[in-house]
Write a protein that holds these residues in place. Structure first.
Motif, mmCIF file in Angstrom:
data_model
loop_
_atom_site.group_PDB
_atom_site.id
_atom_site.type_symbol
_atom_site.label_atom_id
_atom_site.label_comp_id
_atom_site.label_asym_id
_atom_site.label_seq_id
_atom_site.Cartn_x
_atom_site.Cartn_y
_atom_site.Cartn_z
ATOM 1 N N GLU A 1 12.735 -11.031 -0.800
ATOM 2 C CA GLU A 1 13.053 -10.663 -2.180
ATOM 3 C C GLU A 1 11.828 -10.770 -3.081
ATOM 4 O OE1 GLU A 1 16.610 -12.684 -3.445
ATOM 5 O OE2 GLU A 1 17.823 -11.561 -2.012
ATOM 6 N N GLU A 2 10.973 -11.756 -2.829
ATOM 7 C CA GLU A 2 9.750 -11.904 -3.619
ATOM 8 C C GLU A 2 8.833 -10.695 -3.427
ATOM 9 O OE1 GLU A 2 5.773 -14.652 -3.522
ATOM 10 O OE2 GLU A 2 7.700 -15.670 -3.277
ATOM 11 N N THR A 3 8.675 -10.246 -2.196
ATOM 12 C CA THR A 3 7.836 -9.065 -1.939
ATOM 13 C C THR A 3 8.421 -7.836 -2.615
ATOM 14 O OG1 THR A 3 6.992 -9.969 0.136
ATOM 15 C CG2 THR A 3 6.849 -7.583 -0.146
ATOM 16 N N ARG B 1 0.826 -1.214 0.000
ATOM 17 C CA ARG B 1 0.000 0.000 0.000
ATOM 18 C C ARG B 1 0.857 1.259 0.000
ATOM 19 N NH1 ARG B 1 -4.282 1.611 -2.044
ATOM 20 N NH2 ARG B 1 -3.013 3.386 -2.548
ATOM 21 N N LEU B 2 1.895 1.284 0.848
ATOM 22 C CA LEU B 2 2.768 2.454 0.898
ATOM 23 C C LEU B 2 3.519 2.633 -0.416
ATOM 24 C CD1 LEU B 2 4.168 2.290 4.539
ATOM 25 C CD2 LEU B 2 2.296 3.694 3.657
ATOM 26 N N ALA B 3 3.922 1.526 -1.032
ATOM 27 C CA ALA B 3 4.586 1.599 -2.336
ATOM 28 C C ALA B 3 3.625 2.150 -3.392
ATOM 29 C CB ALA B 3 5.106 0.224 -2.747
ATOM 30 N N ALA B 4 2.384 1.709 -3.349
ATOM 31 C CA ALA B 4 1.387 2.215 -4.295
ATOM 32 C C ALA B 4 1.164 3.713 -4.117
ATOM 33 C CB ALA B 4 0.067 1.463 -4.128
ATOM 34 N N ILE C 1 6.627 -5.516 -5.562
ATOM 35 C CA ILE C 1 6.498 -4.055 -5.503
ATOM 36 C C ILE C 1 7.066 -3.438 -6.779
ATOM 37 C CG2 ILE C 1 7.338 -1.970 -4.332
ATOM 38 C CD1 ILE C 1 7.113 -3.619 -1.692
ATOM 39 N N ARG C 2 8.230 -3.896 -7.188
ATOM 40 C CA ARG C 2 8.848 -3.364 -8.409
ATOM 41 C C ARG C 2 8.012 -3.693 -9.641
ATOM 42 N NH1 ARG C 2 13.651 -4.944 -5.507
ATOM 43 N NH2 ARG C 2 13.704 -6.902 -6.642
ATOM 44 N N ALA C 3 7.459 -4.894 -9.704
ATOM 45 C CA ALA C 3 6.624 -5.281 -10.844
ATOM 46 C C ALA C 3 5.378 -4.403 -10.955
ATOM 47 C CB ALA C 3 6.225 -6.755 -10.730
ATOM 48 N N ALA C 4 4.913 -3.898 -9.820
ATOM 49 C CA ALA C 4 3.738 -3.020 -9.806
ATOM 50 C C ALA C 4 4.121 -1.559 -10.068
ATOM 51 C CB ALA C 4 3.008 -3.151 -8.472
ATOM 52 N N GLY C 5 5.419 -1.311 -10.323
ATOM 53 C CA GLY C 5 5.864 0.044 -10.622
ATOM 54 C C GLY C 5 6.465 0.793 -9.452
ATOM 55 N N GLY C 6 6.617 0.120 -8.314
ATOM 56 C CA GLY C 6 7.182 0.763 -7.131
ATOM 57 C C GLY C 6 8.680 0.578 -7.020
ATOM 58 N N ARG C 7 9.226 1.102 -5.941
ATOM 59 C CA ARG C 7 10.661 0.974 -5.664
ATOM 60 C C ARG C 7 10.813 0.223 -4.352
ATOM 61 N NH1 ARG C 7 12.529 6.538 -4.947
ATOM 62 N NH2 ARG C 7 10.415 6.794 -4.242
ATOM 63 N N ALA C 8 11.745 -0.745 -4.331
ATOM 64 C CA ALA C 8 11.911 -1.562 -3.132
ATOM 65 C C ALA C 8 13.320 -2.108 -3.019
ATOM 66 C CB ALA C 8 10.913 -2.717 -3.136
ATOM 67 N N MET C 9 13.755 -2.270 -1.783
ATOM 68 C CA MET C 9 15.050 -2.862 -1.473
ATOM 69 C C MET C 9 14.830 -3.918 -0.387
ATOM 70 S SD MET C 9 18.502 -0.981 -0.043
ATOM 71 C CE MET C 9 18.116 -0.913 1.712
ATOM 72 N N PRO C 10 15.155 -5.181 -0.645
ATOM 73 C CA PRO C 10 15.022 -6.205 0.392
ATOM 74 C C PRO C 10 16.157 -6.091 1.405
ATOM 75 C CG PRO C 10 15.889 -7.176 -1.614
ATOM 76 C CD PRO C 10 15.603 -5.730 -1.924
ATOM 77 N N TYR C 11 15.854 -6.391 2.677
ATOM 78 C CA TYR C 11 16.899 -6.345 3.704
ATOM 79 C C TYR C 11 16.536 -7.286 4.840
ATOM 80 C CZ TYR C 11 20.758 -4.548 6.388
ATOM 81 O OH TYR C 11 21.942 -4.445 7.071
ATOM 82 N N ARG D 1 15.459 -0.114 -6.537
ATOM 83 C CA ARG D 1 15.169 -0.413 -7.931
ATOM 84 C C ARG D 1 13.680 -0.278 -8.195
ATOM 85 N NH1 ARG D 1 17.588 -6.053 -8.328
ATOM 86 N NH2 ARG D 1 17.163 -6.024 -6.121
ATOM 87 N N GLY D 2 13.375 0.095 -9.365
ATOM 88 C CA GLY D 2 11.988 0.282 -9.768
ATOM 89 C C GLY D 2 11.869 1.551 -10.563
ATOM 90 N N ARG D 3 10.759 2.169 -10.497
ATOM 91 C CA ARG D 3 10.476 3.399 -11.237
ATOM 92 C C ARG D 3 11.664 4.161 -11.661
ATOM 93 N NH1 ARG D 3 6.010 5.698 -7.431
ATOM 94 N NH2 ARG D 3 4.865 3.830 -7.369
#
Length: 93
Positions: free
Chosen positions: A48-50, A28-31, A54-64, A91-93
């Motif tokens: 990493e899947e999450t 939701r926050l990524a959206a 997020i990236r596939a939906a157009g967002g930016r995310a970093m797994p940690y 990575r993403g947008r």
């Protein structure tokens, strides 16, 4: 014209965001435009899947991965977040 995103330019560290409620919050926050640090304690694949979703939906995310019950792990995650912002590692947008 696209509607401005309320959280554009913000970064959110979401603990336990690999699945369930934490994942829903991260999505939701990524959206809404935030770059997300997807945190989990031990299952790298889920985190990493999450982030990938997020990236596939157009967002930016970093797994940690970090155990937030350990203060040194939290400090390291925050440091990595700041470094990620500085180096544009989300990575993403």
């Amino acid at each position: 014209m696209a509607e401005p995103q309320a959280l554009a330019g913000k970064v959110a560290i979401i603990t336990g965001s690999g699945k369930n409620i934490g994942k829903a919050i991260a999505m939701r926050l990524a959206a809404d435009g935030a770059a997300i640090v997807v945190n989990g304690r031990g299952d790298r694949a889920i985190v990493e899947e999450t982030a990938s979703e997020i990236r596939a939906a157009g967002g930016r995310a970093m797994p940690y991965l970090a155990d937030i019950s350990k203060s040194d792990a939290v400090h390291a995650m925050v440091d990595a977040t700041v470094e990620g912002i500085r180096r544009r590692r989300y990575r993403g947008r």
